[in-house]
Scaffold this motif. Structure first.
Motif, PDB file in Angstrom:
ATOM      1  N   SER A 149      -4.074   4.569   3.574  1.00  0.00           N
ATOM      2  CA  SER A 149      -3.286   3.773   2.631  1.00  0.00           C
ATOM      3  C   SER A 149      -3.252   2.334   3.106  1.00  0.00           C
ATOM      4  O   SER A 149      -3.156   2.076   4.311  1.00  0.00           O
ATOM      5  N   ASP A 150      -3.295   1.396   2.166  1.00  0.00           N
ATOM      6  CA  ASP A 150      -3.090  -0.002   2.528  1.00  0.00           C
ATOM      7  C   ASP A 150      -1.601  -0.314   2.665  1.00  0.00           C
ATOM      8  O   ASP A 150      -1.233  -1.391   3.118  1.00  0.00           O
ATOM      9  N   GLN A 151      -0.736   0.640   2.282  1.00  0.00           N
ATOM     10  CA  GLN A 151       0.712   0.493   2.420  1.00  0.00           C
ATOM     11  C   GLN A 151       1.291   1.749   3.081  1.00  0.00           C
ATOM     12  O   GLN A 151       2.043   2.499   2.476  1.00  0.00           O
ATOM     13  N   SER A 210       1.875  -2.841   6.404  1.00  0.00           N
ATOM     14  CA  SER A 210       0.843  -2.996   5.377  1.00  0.00           C
ATOM     15  C   SER A 210      -0.464  -3.385   6.046  1.00  0.00           C
ATOM     16  O   SER A 210      -0.468  -4.141   7.030  1.00  0.00           O
ATOM     17  N   HIS A 259      -7.593  -1.463  -1.378  1.00  0.00           N
ATOM     18  CA  HIS A 259      -6.290  -1.197  -2.000  1.00  0.00           C
ATOM     19  C   HIS A 259      -6.313   0.260  -2.463  1.00  0.00           C
ATOM     20  O   HIS A 259      -6.341   0.557  -3.651  1.00  0.00           O
ATOM     21  N   LYS A 270      -5.329   4.620  -1.586  1.00  0.00           N
ATOM     22  CA  LYS A 270      -4.377   5.548  -0.985  1.00  0.00           C
ATOM     23  C   LYS A 270      -4.858   6.976  -1.225  1.00  0.00           C
ATOM     24  O   LYS A 270      -5.279   7.314  -2.339  1.00  0.00           O
ATOM     25  N   PRO A 277       2.928   4.050  -2.389  1.00  0.00           N
ATOM     26  CA  PRO A 277       3.086   3.466  -1.059  1.00  0.00           C
ATOM     27  C   PRO A 277       3.886   4.384  -0.130  1.00  0.00           C
ATOM     28  O   PRO A 277       4.783   5.110  -0.565  1.00  0.00           O
ATOM     29  N   GLN A 278       3.527   4.365   1.143  1.00  0.00           N
ATOM     30  CA  GLN A 278       4.212   5.097   2.216  1.00  0.00           C
ATOM     31  C   GLN A 278       4.122   6.627   2.075  1.00  0.00           C
ATOM     32  O   GLN A 278       4.923   7.352   2.657  1.00  0.00           O
TER      33      GLN A 278
END
Length: 374
Positions: free
Chosen positions: A105-107, A112, A119, A121, A140-141
């Protein structure tokens, strides 16, 4: 003596084979070849400020046909995602030597990745003796923890998100490892044993493959063909060369309606400069109403019977980043997503971003989305 050895061998063989197969799972924990989830956002009615839904409801379709899962939420410890990821929840030291995984993941939780990474996930969980799962998503996360009761991130209630899970035979993960290199995925947690495919080991070691656009057919365990689209980093600023969805439109030979995150600072308008148009979905509709803004999902639906779950947004900064999508030719899936398409931009529209400050307060364009799962 030989009989005793044979009985002992059969006993341990039986224990080994009681382990659940690494496959996509449904709500009943049954194996499925693939599924798609579309999670609702948590929003407020603009008239009376009443919160509508929890932000954990979802719609669902899988390889057996369309299915609405009543009364369940996406963070259920015995739900679809938890069932699918259960092999991931085993502590690494207790994992079978046949199991490997990559969470990218980029986040990721707590930080980050640099924007030179994709970009993108997703999660891979693979049993090298049989099958594995590839779960692409937009959240995200996620997964927040490798824990059945804490895999869903605290921030995951607010925005709508998409997930697609596909079961593949082990050999197909060579291609998937290469795909992760094309999109320059950021692996924030992983354990790939030494005897696994080199392509997977290269992916977690940040090896990179480059190509303007890469399209690969990947066949699921059940025999369904998917198209994996990958776009490498691009240094320009034009949709013609940098927009993943323009490339997908050309690949599929169809106009596309595309939904991506609209809170970017530099969103792009519809693309009408080629043989096939790419139009932005501005309003998502559901059985009880509609929304704009609190939707972080990334998907597109073609005029033909194709649909794709993607990584990237339609924004100028995103044209410079790697990313990809997984596309399926299936009339039921196309109809599933077509039902969510509300207002779209046309070639004469100026496309603007959503007021994200307003979004954070939960005041979105909503009459009343009702019960998302219908």
């Amino acid at each position: 003596m030989e009989r005793a050895v044979l009985m002992i061998s059969l006993f341990f063989w039986g224990i080994a084979n009681t382990e659940a197969a690494v496959t996509c799972k449904n709500q009943k924990n049954d194996d499925v070849d693939w599924y798609i989830l579309y999670k609702a956002p948590r929003v407020r009615n603009v008239k009376d400020k009443r919160i509508v839904g929890t932000g954990l409801e979802y719609r669902y379709i899988d390889s057996s046909g369309s299915a609405v899962v009543d009364g369940t939420v996406i963070n259920d410890a015995d739900g679809i995602l938890a069932n699918t990821l259960r092999p991931l929840f085993t502590p690494i030291r207790k994992m079978s030597s046949n199991i490997g995984f990559i969470s990218y993941s980029d986040q990721p939780p707590g930080c980050s990745a640099k924007d030179t990474f994709g970009h993108s996930k997703g999660v891979l969980v693979v049993d090298k003796t049989s099958t594995g799962v590839w779960l692409l998503h937009s959240t995200p996360q996620f997964p927040y923890r490798r824990d059945q009761n804490h895999f869903w991130p605290p921030s995951g209630h607010e925005n709508a998100q998409t997930f697609i899970c596909v079961t593949f035979k082990y050999d197909m993960f060579k291609k998937i490892g290469e795909h992760l290199q094309y999109i320059r995925a950021f692996p924030f947690e992983h354990d790939i044993p030494e005897e696994f495919h080199q392509e997977l080991k290269d992916a977690v070691n940040w090896e990179v493959k480059t190509a303007p656009n890469n399209f690969v057919v990947m066949t699921s365990d059940g025999g369904r063909n998917f198209h994996a689209a990958a776009k490498s980093r691009f240094d320009g600023d034009t949709a013609k060369d940098g927009d993943l969805y323009v490339a997908i439109a050309q690949l599929l030979g169809s106009d596309l309606d595309v939904h991506t995150w609209r809170c970017e600072e530099d969103p792009d308008g519809p693309y009408c400069g080629g043989l096939h148009k790419v139009l932005n979905i501005q309003t998502v509709i559901s059985p009880g109403g509609s929304w704009e803004g609190p939707d972080h999902s990334k998907w597109c639906v073609a005029e033909t019977d194709w649909a794709c779950i993607g990584d990237l947004n339609r924004a100028h900064t995103q044209y410079k980043r790697p990313g990809g999508a997984l596309c399926i030719q299936n009339q039921d899936v196309n109809t599933f997503f077509r039902a969510f398409v509300g207002k779209t931009s046309d070639c004469n529209d100026d496309f603007t971003n959503v007021d994200c400050n307003r979004k954070r307060k939960g005041l979105c364009l909503v009459e009343d989305i009702g019960t998302f799962i219908g």
